[in-house]
Structure formats: C-alpha cells, structure tokens
Design an enzyme around this catalytic site. Structure first.
Site, PDB file in Angstrom:
ATOM      1  N   ARG A   1     -39.869  40.587  13.692  1.00 32.05           N
ATOM      2  CA  ARG A   1     -41.115  40.047  13.600  1.00 32.05           C
ATOM      3  C   ARG A   1     -42.221  40.976  14.606  1.00 32.05           C
ATOM      4  O   ARG A   1     -43.353  41.246  14.024  1.00 32.05           O
ATOM      5  CB  ARG A   1     -41.476  38.642  14.081  1.00 32.05           C
TER       6      ARG A   1
ATOM      7  N   SER B   1     -38.937  29.001  15.070  1.00 32.25           N
ATOM      8  CA  SER B   1     -38.465  27.481  15.044  1.00 32.25           C
ATOM      9  C   SER B   1     -39.029  26.944  16.234  1.00 32.25           C
ATOM     10  O   SER B   1     -39.276  25.753  16.388  1.00 32.25           O
ATOM     11  CB  SER B   1     -36.917  27.523  15.058  1.00 32.25           C
TER      12      SER B   1
END
Ligand code: PNS
Length: 167
Positions: free
Chosen positions: A91, A129
C-alpha cells in the site's frame, strides 16, 4: 500449464483492498488460492471459520478462487500446493520494510518461491483490517471499504459487544 498464485493473509476481516489485489491477481493467474492464516497466538476478532466463510461468500461466483486455511510456514503451504508464486499487496512505503523482510525470509527458506507485489487501487491505499475495526468500534461507517457481508458481520460484533477499540 495452469498458473496458480497464493495470496496469504490473516484477513481479520477481508477488506476491499484485499479484494482489489485478488481481482488484479486474477488478470495475471489462472487461479488464486487465498490462504487464510490460522494462528491461535494472534488475537483475532473473527474466528478462522468466520473469516473463511466471509471470503467464501464474497467469491462464491468466482470458480478460479480457492480458499484454504494454513498454519506454520507459508513456503511449506505453497510447496504443498505445488505453487511457486506468492502475491502480496503493497500500500505505502510503510509496508515496505516488513514486506521486504518477509519476502527475503521466504526466499531464504525456499529459493523457488517468488513473491510478487501489487499496488491496490489508490482508493484503498490507506485501508487495513485494523483501521476498519477501529472505525466500526467507534460507530463510524466503513461502507464501500469492505464487502457488504463484512460490514454486516462487523456491526453484529459491535452489537454483541465483541468489538472493542483494542481490536
Ligand atoms: O495479513 P497479514 O498479517 O499481513 O499476513 C501475514 C502472513 C500471514 C502472510 C504472514 O504472517 C505469514 O506468512 N505467516 C506464516 C508464517 C511464516 O511463514 N513465517 C515466515 C515468513 S515471514
């Protein structure tokens, strides 16, 4: 010969960032095995069965995806499935150090296993998450950031008082 890749992770829970990487992977490989880490030492909000069930529902209409649970070394799992390629999402720069360490350790353990990194859509580049769980635990919305089934299950956990800020 069929090209298969393994996409491993803890998926507690799966987010649209993970889904994005899986869909990108399907453009490169004939099939993808989503390998869900079963780790009794790592505290999870969702049980292994819950994490797997959500992923199964999300990809119910995708025959090129298989979902497997694994424990122990990733390279052993990859080898046992006659695989060679591991897919990971990258990311931001902050992911790099951990991912480099993991990829090189896996290479040390098995030089035949290659790790392939892919960038998720910029829309999900901030997503994890943990941040999803934190937002839901404080009453925020994660609509559009996780599949609907995940959103529903997170709300269920919140109602049951099982989603605390520390998760
Ligand atoms: O979703 P995550 O937490 O980023 O996934 C991490 C995962 C499951 C890919 C990683 O922890 C892993 O591969 N664990 C299995 C144990 C292992 O093989 N360790 C040695 C290489 S780091």
């Amino acid at each position: 010969m069929e090209r298969t890749a393994v996409y491993p992770g803890f998926f507690d829970p799966i987010t649209n960032g993970h889904v994005d990487i899986i869909l990108r992977g399907l453009k490169l490989f004939d099939s993808i095995i989503i390998a869900v880490l079963k780790n009794p030492k790592k505290e999870a909000l969702f049980s292994t069965k819950e994490r797997v069930t959500m992923i199964e529902e999300i990809f119910a209409d995708q025959p090129r995806i298989e979902i497997q649970v694994f424990g122990g070394l990733l390279v052993e799992f990859v080898r046992s499935h006659k695989g060679r390629i591991v897919i990971r999402g990258l990311r931001a720069v902050s992911d790099f150090e951990y991912e480099l360490q993991m990829a090189l350790m896996n290479r040390q353990l098995d030089p035949d296993v290659e790790t392939l990194y892919m960038m998720p859509s910029v829309h999900y580049s901030f997503l994890s998450s943990n941040i999803v769980k934190e937002v839901v635990s404080m009453g925020g919305s994660v609509a559009g950031l996780v599949p609907e089934i995940v959103e529903d299950r997170l709300k269920e956990k919140l109602r049951q008082g099982k989603l605390s800020i520390s998760q």
